[in-house]
Motif scaffolding. Structure first.
Motif, PDB file in Angstrom:
ATOM      1  N   VAL A   9     -19.837  50.514 -40.040  1.00 39.42           N
ATOM      2  CA  VAL A   9     -20.295  49.435 -39.155  1.00 39.42           C
ATOM      3  C   VAL A   9     -21.802  49.263 -39.240  1.00 39.42           C
ATOM      4  CG1 VAL A   9     -18.443  49.810 -37.495  1.00 39.42           C
ATOM      5  CG2 VAL A   9     -20.620  50.951 -37.150  1.00 39.42           C
ATOM      6  N   ASP A  10     -22.247  48.095 -38.768  1.00 36.71           N
ATOM      7  CA  ASP A  10     -23.668  47.811 -38.661  1.00 36.71           C
ATOM      8  C   ASP A  10     -23.861  46.753 -37.569  1.00 36.71           C
ATOM      9  OD1 ASP A  10     -26.250  48.184 -39.219  1.00 36.71           O
ATOM     10  OD2 ASP A  10     -26.203  47.345 -41.263  1.00 36.71           O
ATOM     11  N   ASN A  11     -25.162  46.630 -37.153  1.00 31.64           N
ATOM     12  CA  ASN A  11     -25.518  45.561 -36.218  1.00 31.64           C
ATOM     13  C   ASN A  11     -24.680  45.504 -34.943  1.00 31.64           C
ATOM     14  OD1 ASN A  11     -27.637  44.405 -37.533  1.00 31.64           O
ATOM     15  ND2 ASN A  11     -26.293  43.235 -38.907  1.00 31.64           N
ATOM     16  N   VAL A  12     -24.469  46.626 -34.290  1.00 31.99           N
ATOM     17  CA  VAL A  12     -23.757  46.583 -33.000  1.00 31.99           C
ATOM     18  C   VAL A  12     -24.710  45.973 -31.969  1.00 31.99           C
ATOM     19  CG1 VAL A  12     -22.676  47.925 -31.158  1.00 31.99           C
ATOM     20  CG2 VAL A  12     -22.381  48.632 -33.551  1.00 31.99           C
ATOM     21  N   ARG A  13     -24.234  44.952 -31.274  1.00 30.92           N
ATOM     22  CA  ARG A  13     -25.033  44.315 -30.210  1.00 30.92           C
ATOM     23  C   ARG A  13     -24.188  44.297 -28.937  1.00 30.92           C
ATOM     24  NH1 ARG A  13     -30.318  43.031 -31.489  1.00 30.92           N
ATOM     25  NH2 ARG A  13     -30.265  41.127 -30.221  1.00 30.92           N
ATOM     26  N   ILE A  14     -24.756  44.777 -27.842  1.00 30.63           N
ATOM     27  CA  ILE A  14     -23.978  44.904 -26.602  1.00 30.63           C
ATOM     28  C   ILE A  14     -24.468  43.883 -25.571  1.00 30.63           C
ATOM     29  CG2 ILE A  14     -23.319  46.469 -24.733  1.00 30.63           C
ATOM     30  CD1 ILE A  14     -23.697  48.777 -26.720  1.00 30.63           C
ATOM     31  N   GLY A  15     -23.549  42.971 -25.179  1.00 37.32           N
ATOM     32  CA  GLY A  15     -23.898  41.962 -24.173  1.00 37.32           C
ATOM     33  C   GLY A  15     -22.960  42.071 -22.989  1.00 37.32           C
ATOM     34  N   LYS A  16     -23.013  41.057 -22.136  1.00 34.10           N
ATOM     35  CA  LYS A  16     -22.168  41.049 -20.931  1.00 34.10           C
ATOM     36  C   LYS A  16     -21.111  39.953 -21.049  1.00 34.10           C
ATOM     37  CE  LYS A  16     -25.905  40.494 -18.483  1.00 34.10           C
ATOM     38  NZ  LYS A  16     -26.942  40.334 -17.462  1.00 34.10           N
ATOM     39  N   GLN A  17     -19.913  40.276 -20.520  1.00 35.12           N
ATOM     40  CA  GLN A  17     -18.916  39.214 -20.362  1.00 35.12           C
ATOM     41  C   GLN A  17     -18.596  39.152 -18.869  1.00 35.12           C
ATOM     42  OE1 GLN A  17     -14.525  39.107 -21.680  1.00 35.12           O
ATOM     43  NE2 GLN A  17     -15.545  37.543 -22.912  1.00 35.12           N
ATOM     44  N   ILE A  18     -18.940  38.030 -18.263  1.00 30.01           N
ATOM     45  CA  ILE A  18     -18.767  37.859 -16.815  1.00 30.01           C
ATOM     46  C   ILE A  18     -17.618  36.883 -16.570  1.00 30.01           C
ATOM     47  CG2 ILE A  18     -19.879  37.054 -14.693  1.00 30.01           C
ATOM     48  CD1 ILE A  18     -22.578  37.694 -16.395  1.00 30.01           C
ATOM     49  N   ARG A  19     -16.638  37.353 -15.788  1.00 28.13           N
ATOM     50  CA  ARG A  19     -15.519  36.478 -15.422  1.00 28.13           C
ATOM     51  C   ARG A  19     -15.661  36.136 -13.946  1.00 28.13           C
ATOM     52  NH1 ARG A  19     -10.684  36.792 -18.638  1.00 28.13           N
ATOM     53  NH2 ARG A  19     -11.226  37.677 -20.667  1.00 28.13           N
ATOM     54  N   LEU A  20     -15.380  34.904 -13.601  1.00 29.66           N
ATOM     55  CA  LEU A  20     -15.461  34.529 -12.184  1.00 29.66           C
ATOM     56  C   LEU A  20     -14.550  33.336 -11.911  1.00 29.66           C
ATOM     57  CD1 LEU A  20     -17.424  31.723 -11.924  1.00 29.66           C
ATOM     58  CD2 LEU A  20     -19.135  33.382 -12.645  1.00 29.66           C
ATOM     59  N   GLN A  21     -14.267  33.140 -10.638  1.00 27.73           N
ATOM     60  CA  GLN A  21     -13.490  31.962 -10.224  1.00 27.73           C
ATOM     61  C   GLN A  21     -14.423  31.029  -9.461  1.00 27.73           C
ATOM     62  OE1 GLN A  21     -10.411  34.028  -8.064  1.00 27.73           O
ATOM     63  NE2 GLN A  21      -8.976  33.757  -9.765  1.00 27.73           N
ATOM     64  N   VAL A  22     -14.324  29.745  -9.758  1.00 24.22           N
ATOM     65  CA  VAL A  22     -15.177  28.760  -9.085  1.00 24.22           C
ATOM     66  C   VAL A  22     -14.317  27.594  -8.617  1.00 24.22           C
ATOM     67  CG1 VAL A  22     -15.820  27.545 -11.247  1.00 24.22           C
ATOM     68  CG2 VAL A  22     -17.334  27.427  -9.254  1.00 24.22           C
ATOM     69  N   GLU A  23     -14.616  27.139  -7.383  1.00 27.20           N
ATOM     70  CA  GLU A  23     -13.946  25.951  -6.847  1.00 27.20           C
ATOM     71  C   GLU A  23     -14.715  24.718  -7.328  1.00 27.20           C
ATOM     72  OE1 GLU A  23     -10.838  27.596  -5.273  1.00 27.20           O
ATOM     73  OE2 GLU A  23     -11.221  25.454  -5.013  1.00 27.20           O
ATOM     74  N   ALA A  24     -13.996  23.747  -7.897  1.00 26.41           N
ATOM     75  CA  ALA A  24     -14.679  22.516  -8.342  1.00 26.41           C
ATOM     76  C   ALA A  24     -13.664  21.381  -8.394  1.00 26.41           C
ATOM     77  CB  ALA A  24     -15.298  22.733  -9.724  1.00 26.41           C
ATOM     78  N   GLN A  25     -14.175  20.152  -8.351  1.00 24.63           N
ATOM     79  CA  GLN A  25     -13.271  18.992  -8.370  1.00 24.63           C
ATOM     80  C   GLN A  25     -12.558  18.849  -9.705  1.00 24.63           C
ATOM     81  OE1 GLN A  25     -16.190  16.108  -7.165  1.00 24.63           O
ATOM     82  NE2 GLN A  25     -15.068  15.657  -5.276  1.00 24.63           N
ATOM     83  N   ASP A  26     -13.285  19.166 -10.775  1.00 20.77           N
ATOM     84  CA  ASP A  26     -12.657  19.058 -12.097  1.00 20.77           C
ATOM     85  C   ASP A  26     -13.317  20.042 -13.045  1.00 20.77           C
ATOM     86  OD1 ASP A  26     -15.124  17.908 -13.090  1.00 20.77           O
ATOM     87  OD2 ASP A  26     -14.513  16.024 -12.165  1.00 20.77           O
ATOM     88  N   GLN A  27     -12.777  20.080 -14.266  1.00 17.91           N
ATOM     89  CA  GLN A  27     -13.245  21.085 -15.225  1.00 17.91           C
ATOM     90  C   GLN A  27     -14.710  20.905 -15.587  1.00 17.91           C
ATOM     91  OE1 GLN A  27     -10.429  22.423 -18.194  1.00 17.91           O
ATOM     92  NE2 GLN A  27     -11.989  22.294 -19.798  1.00 17.91           N
ATOM     93  N   ASP A  28     -15.141  19.651 -15.731  1.00 15.87           N
ATOM     94  CA  ASP A  28     -16.542  19.421 -16.105  1.00 15.87           C
ATOM     95  C   ASP A  28     -17.496  19.984 -15.046  1.00 15.87           C
ATOM     96  OD1 ASP A  28     -15.822  18.277 -18.444  1.00 15.87           O
ATOM     97  OD2 ASP A  28     -15.985  16.190 -17.739  1.00 15.87           O
ATOM     98  N   ARG A  29     -17.113  19.735 -13.774  1.00 16.79           N
ATOM     99  CA  ARG A  29     -18.014  20.239 -12.706  1.00 16.79           C
ATOM    100  C   ARG A  29     -17.966  21.772 -12.651  1.00 16.79           C
ATOM    101  NH1 ARG A  29     -16.327  15.480  -9.957  1.00 16.79           N
ATOM    102  NH2 ARG A  29     -18.065  13.981  -9.780  1.00 16.79           N
TER     103      ARG A  29
END
Lengths: 82, 82
Positions: A34-54
């Motif tokens: 392996v090479d170039n291991v990069r560690i980031g964040k994956q954030i999951r959340l629920q949001v109330e909105a009128q539609d997908q775009d919002r």
């Protein structure tokens, strides 16, 4: 409506990632090619909105204002299909 | 051949996520209609392998042995299309 969002936050390419570098070394010592291991964040959340775009718009705003550091990190926001 | 892998690591559902809970509160105080913020890791790496299946297999092994804690975390491994 409730939307499930995923916000992925990663270091910008030019930013050093010491945790990633040490993980690279450990995995190599374990015998993985392996090479170039990069560690980031994956954030999951629920949001109330009128539609997908919002929902996406709210997600981008939250990433810009809190979840990601715009100086050192990039982010993507996506809706998870229910 | 070099393959780009993404390993997503998340807390198991039954595991408390204090960082996620405090992020939920802060976002709500900022006025966002959010809930259930869960913060996991997204690990990107490059692996040398003969083919895609072997690259994925190596990714799963690395996740099991080092990148994820099987007691408290779940993981997914995917190849990033070049």
């Amino acid at each position: 409506m409730t939307f499930d969002l995923i916000v992925n936050v990663a270091w910008k390419e030019e930013i050093l990632d010491p945790a990633g570098q040490s993980t690279t070394k450990v995995l190599q010592q374990m015998g993985y090619a392996v090479d170039n291991v990069r560690i980031g964040k994956q954030i999951r959340l629920q949001v109330e909105a009128q539609d997908q775009d919002r929902a996406l718009e709210a997600g981008r705003e939250m990433a810009k204002r809190l979840l990601a550091n715009p100086v050192m990190e990039t982010y993507t926001v996506q809706v998870v299909e229910a």
